[in-house]
Design a protein around this motif. Structure first.
Motif, PDB file in Angstrom:
ATOM      1  N   ASN A 191      40.050  41.924  40.890  1.00  0.00           N
ATOM      2  CA  ASN A 191      40.099  40.687  41.675  1.00  0.00           C
ATOM      3  C   ASN A 191      38.903  40.616  42.604  1.00  0.00           C
ATOM      4  O   ASN A 191      38.320  41.632  42.969  1.00  0.00           O
ATOM      5  CB  ASN A 191      41.373  40.626  42.530  1.00  0.00           C
ATOM      6  CG  ASN A 191      42.597  40.335  41.701  1.00  0.00           C
ATOM      7  OD1 ASN A 191      42.602  39.411  40.901  1.00  0.00           O
ATOM      8  ND2 ASN A 191      43.645  41.117  41.875  1.00  0.00           N
ATOM      9  N   THR A 192      38.571  39.408  42.992  1.00  0.00           N
ATOM     10  CA  THR A 192      37.583  39.201  44.046  1.00  0.00           C
ATOM     11  C   THR A 192      38.319  38.631  45.244  1.00  0.00           C
ATOM     12  O   THR A 192      39.339  37.954  45.093  1.00  0.00           O
ATOM     13  CB  THR A 192      36.470  38.239  43.603  1.00  0.00           C
ATOM     14  OG1 THR A 192      37.044  36.981  43.274  1.00  0.00           O
ATOM     15  CG2 THR A 192      35.708  38.799  42.408  1.00  0.00           C
ATOM     16  N   VAL A 193      37.821  38.947  46.425  1.00  0.00           N
ATOM     17  CA  VAL A 193      38.415  38.431  47.661  1.00  0.00           C
ATOM     18  C   VAL A 193      37.302  37.869  48.530  1.00  0.00           C
ATOM     19  O   VAL A 193      36.141  38.292  48.422  1.00  0.00           O
ATOM     20  CB  VAL A 193      39.220  39.507  48.421  1.00  0.00           C
ATOM     21  CG1 VAL A 193      40.439  39.936  47.618  1.00  0.00           C
ATOM     22  CG2 VAL A 193      38.364  40.709  48.758  1.00  0.00           C
ATOM     23  N   ASN A 194      37.637  36.938  49.390  1.00  0.00           N
ATOM     24  CA  ASN A 194      36.637  36.297  50.236  1.00  0.00           C
ATOM     25  C   ASN A 194      36.126  37.200  51.343  1.00  0.00           C
ATOM     26  O   ASN A 194      34.975  37.092  51.748  1.00  0.00           O
ATOM     27  CB  ASN A 194      37.188  35.005  50.829  1.00  0.00           C
ATOM     28  CG  ASN A 194      37.399  33.963  49.759  1.00  0.00           C
ATOM     29  OD1 ASN A 194      36.712  33.946  48.753  1.00  0.00           O
ATOM     30  ND2 ASN A 194      38.372  33.088  49.981  1.00  0.00           N
ATOM     31  N   CYS A 195      36.952  38.081  51.857  1.00  0.00           N
ATOM     32  CA  CYS A 195      36.509  38.991  52.914  1.00  0.00           C
ATOM     33  C   CYS A 195      37.568  40.062  53.121  1.00  0.00           C
ATOM     34  O   CYS A 195      38.761  39.768  53.084  1.00  0.00           O
ATOM     35  CB  CYS A 195      36.277  38.232  54.219  1.00  0.00           C
ATOM     36  SG  CYS A 195      35.567  39.272  55.525  1.00  0.00           S
ATOM     37  N   VAL A 196      37.122  41.296  53.320  1.00  0.00           N
ATOM     38  CA  VAL A 196      38.065  42.371  53.636  1.00  0.00           C
ATOM     39  C   VAL A 196      37.918  42.816  55.086  1.00  0.00           C
ATOM     40  O   VAL A 196      38.553  43.770  55.511  1.00  0.00           O
ATOM     41  CB  VAL A 196      37.921  43.586  52.677  1.00  0.00           C
ATOM     42  CG1 VAL A 196      38.281  43.198  51.264  1.00  0.00           C
ATOM     43  CG2 VAL A 196      36.537  44.205  52.765  1.00  0.00           C
ATOM     44  N   LEU A 226      31.671  45.599  36.705  1.00  0.00           N
ATOM     45  CA  LEU A 226      33.062  45.991  36.476  1.00  0.00           C
ATOM     46  C   LEU A 226      33.673  45.192  35.327  1.00  0.00           C
ATOM     47  O   LEU A 226      34.422  45.748  34.514  1.00  0.00           O
ATOM     48  CB  LEU A 226      33.888  45.825  37.750  1.00  0.00           C
ATOM     49  CG  LEU A 226      33.645  46.857  38.830  1.00  0.00           C
ATOM     50  CD1 LEU A 226      34.343  46.456  40.122  1.00  0.00           C
ATOM     51  CD2 LEU A 226      34.114  48.228  38.372  1.00  0.00           C
ATOM     52  N   GLU A 227      33.381  43.898  35.267  1.00  0.00           N
ATOM     53  CA  GLU A 227      33.888  43.084  34.164  1.00  0.00           C
ATOM     54  C   GLU A 227      33.422  43.666  32.829  1.00  0.00           C
ATOM     55  O   GLU A 227      34.190  43.751  31.878  1.00  0.00           O
ATOM     56  CB  GLU A 227      33.404  41.641  34.302  1.00  0.00           C
ATOM     57  CG  GLU A 227      34.095  40.865  35.397  1.00  0.00           C
ATOM     58  CD  GLU A 227      33.548  39.460  35.571  1.00  0.00           C
ATOM     59  OE1 GLU A 227      34.337  38.574  35.961  1.00  0.00           O
ATOM     60  OE2 GLU A 227      32.340  39.233  35.327  1.00  0.00           O
ATOM     61  N   GLU A 276      48.009  49.189  36.992  1.00  0.00           N
ATOM     62  CA  GLU A 276      48.407  50.335  37.803  1.00  0.00           C
ATOM     63  C   GLU A 276      47.522  50.466  39.038  1.00  0.00           C
ATOM     64  O   GLU A 276      47.978  50.858  40.103  1.00  0.00           O
ATOM     65  CB  GLU A 276      48.310  51.602  36.950  1.00  0.00           C
ATOM     66  CG  GLU A 276      48.706  52.852  37.672  1.00  0.00           C
ATOM     67  CD  GLU A 276      48.589  54.084  36.805  1.00  0.00           C
ATOM     68  OE1 GLU A 276      48.587  55.180  37.371  1.00  0.00           O
ATOM     69  OE2 GLU A 276      48.490  53.961  35.570  1.00  0.00           O
ATOM     70  N   HIS A 277      46.240  50.124  38.885  1.00  0.00           N
ATOM     71  CA  HIS A 277      45.294  50.182  39.997  1.00  0.00           C
ATOM     72  C   HIS A 277      44.689  48.806  40.202  1.00  0.00           C
ATOM     73  O   HIS A 277      44.264  48.162  39.248  1.00  0.00           O
ATOM     74  CB  HIS A 277      44.168  51.188  39.707  1.00  0.00           C
ATOM     75  CG  HIS A 277      44.668  52.574  39.478  1.00  0.00           C
ATOM     76  ND1 HIS A 277      45.115  53.379  40.503  1.00  0.00           N
ATOM     77  CD2 HIS A 277      44.807  53.279  38.347  1.00  0.00           C
ATOM     78  CE1 HIS A 277      45.498  54.534  39.994  1.00  0.00           C
ATOM     79  NE2 HIS A 277      45.323  54.498  38.686  1.00  0.00           N
ATOM     80  N   GLU A 278      44.633  48.373  41.468  1.00  0.00           N
ATOM     81  CA  GLU A 278      44.006  47.094  41.773  1.00  0.00           C
ATOM     82  C   GLU A 278      42.637  47.342  42.372  1.00  0.00           C
ATOM     83  O   GLU A 278      42.489  48.102  43.332  1.00  0.00           O
ATOM     84  CB  GLU A 278      44.841  46.271  42.750  1.00  0.00           C
ATOM     85  CG  GLU A 278      44.205  44.915  43.010  1.00  0.00           C
ATOM     86  CD  GLU A 278      44.989  44.046  43.965  1.00  0.00           C
ATOM     87  OE1 GLU A 278      44.701  42.842  44.007  1.00  0.00           O
ATOM     88  OE2 GLU A 278      45.866  44.553  44.684  1.00  0.00           O
ATOM     89  N   VAL A 279      41.632  46.701  41.789  1.00  0.00           N
ATOM     90  CA  VAL A 279      40.259  46.792  42.273  1.00  0.00           C
ATOM     91  C   VAL A 279      39.912  45.423  42.847  1.00  0.00           C
ATOM     92  O   VAL A 279      39.931  44.421  42.135  1.00  0.00           O
ATOM     93  CB  VAL A 279      39.285  47.153  41.128  1.00  0.00           C
ATOM     94  CG1 VAL A 279      37.851  47.215  41.644  1.00  0.00           C
ATOM     95  CG2 VAL A 279      39.690  48.461  40.467  1.00  0.00           C
ATOM     96  N   ARG A 280      39.620  45.386  44.156  1.00  0.00           N
ATOM     97  CA  ARG A 280      39.268  44.134  44.819  1.00  0.00           C
ATOM     98  C   ARG A 280      37.831  44.236  45.324  1.00  0.00           C
ATOM     99  O   ARG A 280      37.521  45.107  46.133  1.00  0.00           O
ATOM    100  CB  ARG A 280      40.210  43.848  45.985  1.00  0.00           C
ATOM    101  CG  ARG A 280      41.620  43.516  45.525  1.00  0.00           C
ATOM    102  CD  ARG A 280      42.563  43.326  46.678  1.00  0.00           C
ATOM    103  NE  ARG A 280      42.880  44.655  47.206  1.00  0.00           N
ATOM    104  CZ  ARG A 280      43.241  44.894  48.456  1.00  0.00           C
ATOM    105  NH1 ARG A 280      43.334  43.925  49.320  1.00  0.00           N
ATOM    106  NH2 ARG A 280      43.508  46.119  48.844  1.00  0.00           N
TER     107      ARG A 280
END
Length: 165
Positions: free
Chosen positions: A115-120, A95-96, A72-76
């Protein structure tokens, strides 16, 4: 995830039966269902006249496609250079542990996808975590925990159940 948009027949009817419409089909499927199931991908392939392996290649190449339902919620969590140097990886690990899910996964109750992202693109605000569409600058695991607990509380008040943050 619940069906929220058009049904498959309606989606398929919008496009000619040509391979060049595969990406558009997959985008519409994801828009309607929240992700692309194996069954819906096969239907898109049958309609577009492409092998299933081609559709999987497309869907796994573009990060915007999801092959599994998301929470329901995405945490990046940003792990770009600035965020990494300012503790982004520690935030991921915390968080994990707190959500009981590995990065790239969704909690068993379907509340959160981590999720992890390379850059926001907000390096001056590092470390940055994006929850749904809300950017949290100069964040810490503790600050983020408060926000996630608020999301859990709001869901409980709305009668959706209880969480585990």
């Amino acid at each position: 995830m619940a069906h929220v948009g058009k049904d498959m027949d309606t989606i398929l009817e919008q496009y000619p039966t040509k391979p060049e419409y595969l990406i558009f089909l997959l985008q519409d499927i994801q828009s309607s269902y929240g992700y692309i199931s194996q069954e819906s991908m096969q239907q898109a392939c049958d309609h577009a006249g492409v092998p299933l392996t081609q559709a999987y290649s497309v869907a796994t190449f573009y990060q915007s496609f999801r092959l599994a339902p998301s929470g329901e919620h995405e945490v990046r969590v940003c792990l770009g250079t600035a965020c990494h140097l300012k503790g982004g990886q520690r935030i991921v690990e915390e968080l994990e542990r707190r959500l009981d899910v590995e990065a790239g996964g969704t909690t068993a109750d379907m509340r959160f996808t981590l999720n992890t992202v390379n850059c926001v693109g907000a390096c001056a605000l590092a470390p940055v975590v994006v929850v749904d569409d809300d950017y949290h600058a100069n964040t810490t695991a503790r600050k983020l925990e408060k926000h996630l607990k608020k999301l859990e509380y709001d869901a409980t008040v709305d009668g959706e159940g209880q969480g585990h943050v």
